[in-house]
Design a protein around this motif. Structure first.
Motif: not given
Lengths: 430, 430
Positions: A171-172, A159-162, A5-6, A175, A3, A164-165, A168-169
Motif C-alpha cells: 500500500m505504501a 503468518r498473519r502479521f507478516e 490481510a485478514t 501510494w 482488511d 499484514q506488513i 502495508a508495504r
C-alpha cells in the motif's frame, strides 16, 4: 474498508471465490462481445492460456483441484439483477443504452462454456472452445484466476502479521506512485489492471486509493464490477482479438489485407466519440496507417500498445498531419508496460501536442516486486488469446517481435501481406 | 484483525473511548496501589500533568470539551467481572493471588476521583487530588487520553486512504524494528508503552506484532487489559512515586535520607523474585547504592531509568561485586528512551555479564516520526506526577538534571541530603 490481510489469511481455510461476478470483467470485452454477437455469432473460436514467463512453473505452484474449483465457480456465475440494471441503465461514454436490449437478453441468459485443462511440462494447458461471443468472455476471468492462485500459493505459509506488513508495504508503495502522479498537471489515467491483478480485493483497493489520491485525474476503471460498486466510469474500447479473428477468417491474401479495416468499419457503424480509438499495431503500425482509409483519420484517437511508445506516438502525430487532421485534438492512449516514470515521461513529451491518456495495468494492480523472498510475487507475462477461428490459426505480430504469436509459416505470410519490415525487439515486462 | 485506519476515521464522527477499562493501566500501578492501600491509605496526594515539551501547545490542539468527555468517561469505569476474575485467578510472576482479596474488594468498588482542569498559556493544567491509592491510578489513563487526543487532533483533516497509508507506513516501520530485534540472541523485551502510546488500538497492534515477530523474546506487556485480552504476561515492578511520596512525608533530613530504603523495605516484605527490582535513581543512583543496606544487594535486579545507561549499568555491576553478589545472576532492566539501536548496543555490552531485559516504551508504541507533515506526531515528553503529599511538595532528582522536578529550595535540600554531586544533563527524548 476491507482488511485485506485478514481476508488473505481466510483464504487458507475457506474458499473465497476469485471471480465474483460475470461483470468482474473488462468493459471492452463486453463492448466487443456485443459487436461479435451481432456480426459473427456463429464463428467457432479457441482461446488458449499462454505463459510467456516459462520460469514461473504454474502447475507446480497451483493445485489443480483449486484451479478447477475456481474455474467451475466462474461457470456457475450469471448476471444478477443489479448488474443487469447497471448495464441497461448506465451512461457509458456519454451514451445511454450502449448495450442493446437484444444483447442484454442474451447476456442475462449466459453461462460461460466449459474449459479444457491439463498439465504439461510444469505448465497448465487451459483452452476454451465454442462460439466466439461466449468463449471471448473467458479471457479476463481465466487470467485473474491464475494470477490470484499464484499469489495465494506464494503467500500460503506466511503468518498473519507478516501478511499484514506485506500489504502495508504494498500500500505504501502504491501510494508513493500516486503521490508522484498527483503532481502531473492535466494527467488522465485509468485502471487497466484486471487481467493481471494481484487479487480482486487488491484491485478494488487500488482503484479506491487512486480515486481518493488523484481525484479527477483518475478517469475510471476497465473493471465493470468495480466501476459499478465504486460508482466510477467503465473504460475501454477494443482489442487485438477483433483483427486477429477477422484476419484468420479471411479467405485469401487480398481479404486478409483488408480484414483489420473491416473490423474498424464495423466498429465505426456501432460507436462514435471516445469509443473510436484505433489499435493499429496488430500487424505493424506503420503499414496499417499507411494503407488506412481516410475516414479512419477522423477517429478520436489511437492506442499505443506495443513497440517503443515514443516512436509510436510520433508516428501517429505524423500520420494525422499527413491526413490533414489536427493532432492536438486527437487522443493518444498509452497502455503497454507502464509505470510511474514512463507515464511521467510520456506525459511530458506529448501533453499539449496531443490529448494524452493512460491505461495503467499490471504495475498498478500487481506491483509486489521486492516484497517477498526470492521476489516470488514479481509480475509475469500471462495471456489468454484466440489461437484459432473456424479451424484456422490466428496470428498477432504487434510492433514488438517478442510479442508475436501464431504458427511460423502464418507469421511469415502475415509479414509479407502486411509488408512488415524489420522490427526492434523490446523486452516484455508483463 | 482490527482495521485501524477505519477506526481512526470513525473517531471523527462518533465517540470511541480512549481508555476502555480500569485495567487499561500499567501493571505496576496496580501492584504499587495494593502496597499503598495497605501502608498509606490515608495519605492525601496531588498528581499533576507536566508537559516538558512546551512547544507542543496542547490546549490549542485539543478541544477542552473532548478532553473532558474522555476524562469523564474514565471516571465512569469500574472493574468488570471478567477483569476481576483475571486479576484474582491469574498467576503473576509465578505467584497466585498476587492481589489480595482485601485489595480486590476495594478495587471492585472503585471509581476514579474527580479531576481539576483549566487552560493556561496554551497548556492544560490537569490535577488530581485525593487519597493516594485512588489518585495514583489516574496517571496512566490521563497520559493516554492526552496523547491520543493530540494524535486525533493532528489526524483530523486526513482522508481515509491517507490515514490507511499512514498506518501502513507506521506498521512497516515497526515491523522493520522487529526484524532487527529478531536477530538479537537471547533478547528479552517487554512493552512499557501504555502512557505515551499513539492510541489504544495501536498499542494493541504493536503488542500482537511483537508476539508474532519476536516469539519468546517478547516477554509481555505492562498493560493489564492487553495482557488479559492477548493472553500475555503482565510486566512491571515499582516506580519513582513511592520514594517521592515517602520522602515528602519524611519529618526531617534524617527521615528523608532513610525514606527510599523504607519503600524497599515495605516492598521486600510484600514481594519476592522478579518483583524485587531496585529503582535507584530517584535521588541519584550513586549515593543511593553507596548507602544501601546489604539486604538490598540480594534483590533480583535493578532498573536503569535515567542518566547514561552504560554508566548506570557499569555502576550497578561494580556495586553488586562490592557487596559480594554475582552480577551474572542479576537482572538489569533498561527502560529509558529506548529504540532499536540502543537496545542492540546495550544488549551487546551487557548480555552475559548480567541478565539483561528491556522495557520498551514510547518508540515502540508511538513512533510516527517523519510520517505526517511538520512531524506533527513526533513523540513528546508528557508526564503525570505526584507533586505533593499531605501538603508537602515532592521532589525527584534522577540521574539526569533535565528530569528533576520540585520546588527549587526543596531540590537543593534533597541534593544536600542525598549528597548528589555534579550530574551530566542528558536530552530528554520522551
Amino acid at each position: 474498508m476491507v482488511d485485506i490481510a485478514t481476508r488473505v489469511w481466510n483464504h487458507k481455510w475457506k474458499i473465497d471465490p476469485i471471480v465474483r461476478s460475470l461483470i468482474d470483467n473488462d468493459f471492452y470485452k463486453l463492448l466487443m462481445c456485443q459487436s461479435v454477437l451481432r456480426n459473427h455469432p456463429k464463428t467457432e473460436v479457441t482461446f488458449s492460456l499462454i505463459n510467456r514467463s516459462s520460469d514461473i512453473r504454474l502447475a507446480e505452484l497451483i493445485d489443480e483441484g483449486e484451479l478447477r474449483e475456481q474455474l467451475d465457480h466462474v461457470r456457475s456465475l450469471s448476471l444478477s439483477r443489479g448488474e443487469s440494471t447497471w448495464m441497461r441503465g448506465n451512461t457509458f461514454y456519454g451514451k445511454r443504452q450502449m448495450f442493446t436490449p437484444e444483447f442484454m437478453d442474451w447476456f442475462e441468459a449466459l453461462r460461460l462454456p466449459d474449459y479444457h485443462l491439463e498439465k504439461r511440462d510444469g505448465q497448465y494447458e487451459l483452452t476454451f472452445q465454442g462460439s466466439w461471443p461466449e468463449v471471448m468472455l473467458w479471457e479476463i476471468p481465466a487470467l485473474a484466476v491464475l494470477m490470484e492462485l499464484r499469489g495465494r500459493a506464494v503467500l500460503r505459509d506466511m503468518r498473519r502479521f507478516e501478511l499484514q506488513i506485506l500489504y502495508a508495504r504494498a500500500m505504501a508503495k502504491l501510494w508513493e506512485k500516486i503521490e508522484t502522479l498527483r503532481d502531473i498537471q492535466d494527467l488522465r489515467l485509468a485502471d487497466f489492471g484486471t487481467r493481471r491483478r494481484h487479487s480482486f480485493l487488491w484491485q478494488d483497493w487500488a482503484v479506491q486509493a487512486m480515486t481518493e489520491g488523484l481525484g479527477d485525474k483518475f478517469i475510471g476503471t476497465s473493471n465493470c464490477l468495480i466501476a459499478k460498486n465504486r460508482d466510477l466510469a467503465a473504460i475501454g474500447t477494443n482489442a487485438h482479438e477483433l483483427p486477429m479473428i477477422y484476419s484468420a477468417l479471411a479467405s485469401d491474401d487480398q481479404a486478409l489485407r483488408q480484414a483489420p479495416y473491416d473490423v474498424l468499419s464495423d466498429w465505426h457503424e456501432e460507436h462514435d466519440g471516445n469509443l473510436r480509438i484505433i489499435l493499429p499495431d496488430t500487424y505493424g503500425t506503420e503499414g496499417f496507417l499507411d494503407n488506412a482509409p481516410d475516414w479512419l483519420a477522423t477517429w478520436t484517437g489511437m492506442r499505443i500498445d506495443s513497440g517503443d511508445p515514443i516512436q509510436g506516438a510520433e508516428h501517429a502525430i505524423k500520420w494525422w498531419k499527413s491526413r490533414n487532421e489536427d493532432p492536438s485534438q486527437k487522443l493518444l492512449i498509452f497502455s503497454d508496460g507502464l509505470d510511474v516514470e514512463k507515464i511521467a515521461e510520456l506525459h511530458r513529451l506529448f501533453a499539449g501536442r496531443v490529448r494524452v491518456s493512460f491505461g495503467w495495468g499490471t504495475l498498478l494492480t500487481n506491483d509486489f516486486r521486492g516484497l517477498v523472498p526470492n521476489d516470488g510475487l514479481k509480475p509475469f507475462s500471462l495471456v489468454c488469446k484466440a489461437v484459432s477461428a473456424n479451424g484456422k490459426p490466428t496470428v498477432k505480430l504487434s510492433d514488438n517481435p517478442n510479442k508475436a504469436m501464431g504458427p511460423a509459416d502464418e507469421i511469415a505470410r502475415y509479414k509479407r501481406v502486411f509488408e512488415v519490415g524489420r522490427q526492434n525487439p523490446q523486452s516484455v515486462i508483463v
